[in-house]
Write a protein that holds these residues in place. Structure first.
Motif, PDB file in Angstrom:
ATOM      1  N   GLN A  55      80.186  45.442  48.434  1.00  0.00           N
ATOM      2  CA  GLN A  55      79.014  45.653  49.207  1.00  0.00           C
ATOM      3  C   GLN A  55      77.927  44.995  48.828  1.00  0.00           C
ATOM      4  O   GLN A  55      77.306  44.234  49.675  1.00  0.00           O
ATOM      5  CB  GLN A  55      78.535  47.391  49.554  1.00  0.00           C
ATOM      6  CG  GLN A  55      77.532  47.628  50.126  1.00  0.00           C
ATOM      7  CD  GLN A  55      77.249  48.984  50.297  1.00  0.00           C
ATOM      8  OE1 GLN A  55      77.912  49.835  50.990  1.00  0.00           O
ATOM      9  NE2 GLN A  55      76.328  49.708  49.633  1.00  0.00           N
ATOM     10  N   GLU A  56      77.692  44.837  47.458  1.00  0.00           N
ATOM     11  CA  GLU A  56      76.905  44.210  46.913  1.00  0.00           C
ATOM     12  C   GLU A  56      77.019  42.722  47.141  1.00  0.00           C
ATOM     13  O   GLU A  56      76.078  41.780  47.449  1.00  0.00           O
ATOM     14  CB  GLU A  56      76.684  44.656  45.538  1.00  0.00           C
ATOM     15  CG  GLU A  56      75.499  43.511  44.902  1.00  0.00           C
ATOM     16  CD  GLU A  56      75.407  44.269  43.280  1.00  0.00           C
ATOM     17  OE1 GLU A  56      74.379  43.516  42.594  1.00  0.00           O
ATOM     18  OE2 GLU A  56      76.041  44.884  42.809  1.00  0.00           O
ATOM     19  N   GLY A  93      72.760  37.841  53.063  1.00  0.00           N
ATOM     20  CA  GLY A  93      71.177  37.861  53.057  1.00  0.00           C
ATOM     21  C   GLY A  93      70.594  39.198  53.816  1.00  0.00           C
ATOM     22  O   GLY A  93      69.578  38.987  54.133  1.00  0.00           O
ATOM     23  N   LYS A  94      71.307  40.138  53.720  1.00  0.00           N
ATOM     24  CA  LYS A  94      70.859  41.477  54.475  1.00  0.00           C
ATOM     25  C   LYS A  94      71.739  42.786  53.875  1.00  0.00           C
ATOM     26  O   LYS A  94      72.733  42.484  53.553  1.00  0.00           O
ATOM     27  CB  LYS A  94      70.795  41.394  56.193  1.00  0.00           C
ATOM     28  CG  LYS A  94      72.342  41.064  56.461  1.00  0.00           C
ATOM     29  CD  LYS A  94      72.213  41.278  58.013  1.00  0.00           C
ATOM     30  CE  LYS A  94      73.591  41.138  58.574  1.00  0.00           C
ATOM     31  NZ  LYS A  94      73.733  40.885  59.892  1.00  0.00           N
ATOM     32  N   PRO A  95      70.997  43.634  53.839  1.00  0.00           N
ATOM     33  CA  PRO A  95      71.715  44.932  53.418  1.00  0.00           C
ATOM     34  C   PRO A  95      73.103  45.383  54.208  1.00  0.00           C
ATOM     35  O   PRO A  95      72.866  45.210  55.523  1.00  0.00           O
ATOM     36  CB  PRO A  95      70.669  46.277  53.494  1.00  0.00           C
ATOM     37  CG  PRO A  95      69.465  45.471  53.577  1.00  0.00           C
ATOM     38  CD  PRO A  95      69.453  44.111  54.306  1.00  0.00           C
ATOM     39  N   VAL A  96      74.083  45.591  53.669  1.00  0.00           N
ATOM     40  CA  VAL A  96      75.306  45.807  54.260  1.00  0.00           C
ATOM     41  C   VAL A  96      75.953  47.182  53.780  1.00  0.00           C
ATOM     42  O   VAL A  96      76.108  47.219  52.721  1.00  0.00           O
ATOM     43  CB  VAL A  96      76.313  44.706  54.209  1.00  0.00           C
ATOM     44  CG1 VAL A  96      77.758  45.061  54.474  1.00  0.00           C
ATOM     45  CG2 VAL A  96      75.931  43.221  54.790  1.00  0.00           C
ATOM     46  N   LEU A  99      86.020  37.025  50.694  1.00  0.00           N
ATOM     47  CA  LEU A  99      84.769  37.197  50.366  1.00  0.00           C
ATOM     48  C   LEU A  99      83.749  37.049  51.711  1.00  0.00           C
ATOM     49  O   LEU A  99      82.810  37.973  51.883  1.00  0.00           O
ATOM     50  CB  LEU A  99      84.184  36.349  49.226  1.00  0.00           C
ATOM     51  CG  LEU A  99      84.639  36.668  47.916  1.00  0.00           C
ATOM     52  CD1 LEU A  99      84.144  35.511  46.928  1.00  0.00           C
ATOM     53  CD2 LEU A  99      84.338  38.016  47.335  1.00  0.00           C
ATOM     54  N   GLU A 100      84.201  35.954  52.384  1.00  0.00           N
ATOM     55  CA  GLU A 100      83.490  35.994  53.641  1.00  0.00           C
ATOM     56  C   GLU A 100      83.783  36.873  54.752  1.00  0.00           C
ATOM     57  O   GLU A 100      82.859  37.220  55.483  1.00  0.00           O
ATOM     58  CB  GLU A 100      84.109  34.643  54.391  1.00  0.00           C
ATOM     59  CG  GLU A 100      83.476  33.232  53.623  1.00  0.00           C
ATOM     60  CD  GLU A 100      84.478  31.861  54.264  1.00  0.00           C
ATOM     61  OE1 GLU A 100      85.014  32.227  55.060  1.00  0.00           O
ATOM     62  OE2 GLU A 100      84.231  31.069  53.647  1.00  0.00           O
ATOM     63  N   GLU A 101      84.617  37.753  54.561  1.00  0.00           N
ATOM     64  CA  GLU A 101      84.941  38.865  55.478  1.00  0.00           C
ATOM     65  C   GLU A 101      84.609  40.121  54.909  1.00  0.00           C
ATOM     66  O   GLU A 101      84.770  41.297  55.637  1.00  0.00           O
ATOM     67  CB  GLU A 101      86.391  38.735  55.866  1.00  0.00           C
ATOM     68  CG  GLU A 101      86.901  37.647  56.659  1.00  0.00           C
ATOM     69  CD  GLU A 101      86.396  37.250  57.970  1.00  0.00           C
ATOM     70  OE1 GLU A 101      86.067  38.283  58.643  1.00  0.00           O
ATOM     71  OE2 GLU A 101      86.101  36.161  58.390  1.00  0.00           O
ATOM     72  N   LEU A 102      84.130  40.205  53.789  1.00  0.00           N
ATOM     73  CA  LEU A 102      83.583  41.466  53.095  1.00  0.00           C
ATOM     74  C   LEU A 102      83.096  42.364  53.967  1.00  0.00           C
ATOM     75  O   LEU A 102      83.183  43.677  53.939  1.00  0.00           O
ATOM     76  CB  LEU A 102      83.291  41.494  51.645  1.00  0.00           C
ATOM     77  CG  LEU A 102      84.261  41.201  50.396  1.00  0.00           C
ATOM     78  CD1 LEU A 102      83.228  41.080  49.123  1.00  0.00           C
ATOM     79  CD2 LEU A 102      85.111  42.549  50.368  1.00  0.00           C
ATOM     80  N   GLY A 103      81.882  41.938  54.394  1.00  0.00           N
ATOM     81  CA  GLY A 103      80.868  42.617  55.250  1.00  0.00           C
ATOM     82  C   GLY A 103      81.603  43.051  56.523  1.00  0.00           C
ATOM     83  O   GLY A 103      80.917  43.978  57.127  1.00  0.00           O
TER      84      GLY A 103
END
Length: 259
Positions: free
Chosen positions: A151-152, A159-162, A101-105
């Motif tokens: 993405q959500e 804390g920002k759009p990805v 989850l930490e690497e999803l972005g």
């Protein structure tokens, strides 16, 4: 009808022993027909990394090795990798999930979608198949919805759009239907600039172990082509400049998947 310098160059190359494709140019061929053939040759040269000569050389070697019974894995010992296989619901599984989850972005996605569903009794593209019968949700929609859900989660955590990019490799058989499926459904909610369609061109079919190029049965001045396999996805990614773009955008991981 005169030939351009480039066309004359190709005629000389095809007739050379190095290329070995003189059979494509019969002496009684009309110039207009030769030009049609050379258009296919030029495209084939652009499609394959290293050009047409590289394709012919590689094919000859692979065909010769196959004929001689050469084992490309001679000297290697197969080993089953150990890896990790945590039980779902276990603390270990939860720890891996947290790390993921930490690497999803930082993740990009690549869908290999060059095939049709004929062997499954479906006449169109595989990603247009329903993933289940209750709602009829297609595999394409299912995949996009998963990526949007990731993405959500990533956006909330950071804390920002990805935006998580999706590259789709298609073939000549699936390109139009894939584009239509996405357009008709507004990309299933994904922004258009997130999706890149990568068209996998076909390569020349071969007649024999000498790698003589085949022509179409109904037109001896058009090259017969065939799909080149899933490995082209890496070449296409590079040709579209996606590794560099994704790295610039902060992506570190690529997930490859298919139907």
């Amino acid at each position: 009808m005169a030939f351009s310098a480039a066309e004359q160059g190709w005629i000389a190359k095809l007739k050379s022993a190095e290329y070995g494709q003189a059979h494509l140019l019969p002496d009684n061929a009309e110039p207009k027909d030769v030009k049609r053939l050379l258009a296919d040759v030029t495209l084939a040269d652009k499609v394959y990394p290293g050009g047409l000569l590289s394709y012919i050389r590689n094919a000859r070697k692979l065909l010769a090795d196959s004929k001689a019974g050469v084992n490309p894995f001679e000297g290697y010992t197969p080993v089953v990798p150990e890896g990790e296989s945590p039980e779902v619901g276990s603390p270990e599984y939860a720890a891996f999930e947290k790390k993921g989850l930490e690497e999803l972005g930082c993740t990009a996605f690549v869908l290999v979608a060059g095939g049709l569903g004929e062997r499954l009794g479906y006449p169109s593209i595989k990603i247009g198949l329903p993933s289940e019968t209750a709602t009829g949700t297609t595999y394409c929609e299912l995949y996009v919805k998963y990526i949007l859900a990731f993405q959500e989660v990533a956006s909330k955590r950071l804390g920002k759009p990805v935006k998580l990019p999706l590259a789709i490799m298609v073939s000549g058989d699936t390109h139009d239907a894939t584009v239509k499926l996405l357009q008709d459904n507004n990309n299933f909610g994904m922004d258009a600039d997130q999706i890149v369609i990568m068209l996998q061109e076909k390569v020349p079919a071969l007649l024999d172990n000498d790698a003589k190029i085949a022509v179409k049965a109904d037109d001896p001045f058009r090259i017969e082509t065939k799909p080149h396999g899933h490995g082209d996805v890496h070449t296409l990614l590079c040709q579209h400049g996606l590794p560099e773009k994704w790295e610039k955008d902060g992506k570190k991981w690529v997930v490859f998947f298919q139907v």
